[in-house]
Scaffold this motif. Sequence first.
Motif, short mmCIF file in Angstrom:
data_model
loop_
_atom_site.label_atom_id
_atom_site.label_comp_id
_atom_site.label_asym_id
_atom_site.label_seq_id
_atom_site.Cartn_x
_atom_site.Cartn_y
_atom_site.Cartn_z
N GLU A 118 -17.51 30.02 7.89
CA GLU A 118 -16.69 29.27 8.82
C GLU A 118 -15.50 30.12 9.29
O GLU A 118 -15.08 30.04 10.43
N ILE A 119 -14.97 30.91 8.38
CA ILE A 119 -13.88 31.81 8.76
C ILE A 119 -14.36 32.74 9.87
O ILE A 119 -13.65 32.99 10.84
N SER A 120 -15.60 33.22 9.71
CA SER A 120 -16.13 34.17 10.69
C SER A 120 -16.32 33.51 12.06
O SER A 120 -16.46 34.19 13.06
N LYS A 121 -16.33 32.19 12.07
CA LYS A 121 -16.44 31.49 13.36
C LYS A 121 -15.07 31.26 13.97
O LYS A 121 -14.94 30.64 15.02
N GLY A 122 -14.04 31.69 13.26
CA GLY A 122 -12.69 31.60 13.81
C GLY A 122 -11.98 30.30 13.51
O GLY A 122 -10.96 29.99 14.12
N LEU A 123 -12.48 29.51 12.57
CA LEU A 123 -11.84 28.23 12.26
C LEU A 123 -10.62 28.41 11.37
O LEU A 123 -10.55 29.34 10.56
N SER A 124 -9.66 27.49 11.49
CA SER A 124 -8.50 27.47 10.60
C SER A 124 -8.89 26.78 9.31
O SER A 124 -9.93 26.11 9.26
N ASN A 125 -8.05 26.91 8.29
CA ASN A 125 -8.34 26.25 7.01
C ASN A 125 -8.52 24.75 7.20
O ASN A 125 -9.42 24.14 6.63
N LYS A 126 -7.64 24.19 8.00
CA LYS A 126 -7.69 22.75 8.26
C LYS A 126 -9.03 22.36 8.90
O LYS A 126 -9.69 21.41 8.47
#
Lengths: 144, 144
Positions: free
Chosen positions: A92-100
Amino acid sequence: MLNLRVKKTIFVFSALILALLALFQVSKYSYARGNASIEAIIAVVAVVFLFIGLYINKSRSKKVVTPTNRAVNHGKIEELGLSKREYEVLLEISKGLSNKEIGEKLFVTESTIKTHVSNILVKLDVKRRTQALQKAKELQIIPV
Amino acid sequence: MLNLRVKKTIFVFSALILALLALFQVSKYSYARGNASIEAIIAVVAVVFLFIGLYINKSRSKKVVTPTNRAVNHGKIEELGLSKREYEVLLEISKGLSNKEIGEKLFVTESTIKTHVSNILVKLDVKRRTQALQKAKELQIIPV
DNA sequence: ACGGCACTCATACGAAAGTACCATTCCAAT
DNA sequence: ATTGGAATGGTACTTTCGTATGAGTGCCGT
């Protein structure tokens, strides 16, 4: 240790060879009894071998394509000690999402994601999530 | 407008069809004159079509592989209005560097990098640097 | 000469990200 | 049955990131 892919390949090729033998026998038999035209036999052989050619090259080109780009190295993931959940978060990080946002997507709180991220950073031996992405690409544990 | 690839494909397939017709004629003729065994004819047909299958799939898989990876699209960079400096910063971001580190590498202050990053985010229409990376990959403006 | 643009830098503020610790629950292996 | 790992989440704190705004410099083209 034979993995699944090798087993499958062996099975497919065995089946292929059997089919070919059968085909030759049938054509010979039909021809001998004179109840099949030579053109029909040739046509069948042509089609069958055409598909065999297509199939062989398909599996071969897959083998060529795979190591270059996409495709995930699962061994490396285990080696790093990344848990299943941590790996999900990494994706999910690699998709550019924030922690929230990741938390919302995976139905947990931001706190939990922060914990996961922290652990990921330690395991990948990096300081930032962007660095984690760079390293994960290097290790080929995330799809390109 | 027919490009080179299409022309080549048409040419190859025409040649292929002609070759097939010729093959059929020859086999029929040989068979009629009784100076060729049916097995030999079938074998030739089999081999020929096997190679045809291999050939078709080779060109097809090449088409699939080529456009997927690396190589930077400079047109897109201009289109987005990304300045030279901004693009440099984007590249450093993709290496996982912090603003401070990028500043040191490019011999400017962190402030300057922040400004650049902010502008990059606006131009790429994203909210975070990780999102910028994802988008830049999509647009193929950073090397994979 | 002037306007526009790219690049630089600063300050101040708010929002994310990341760290350190601790606690609870649950599942699987011993 | 106990233990250890995985997943969850909370608090408190620091650091990094990103925004807004303003401003100075130098260059390029009209």
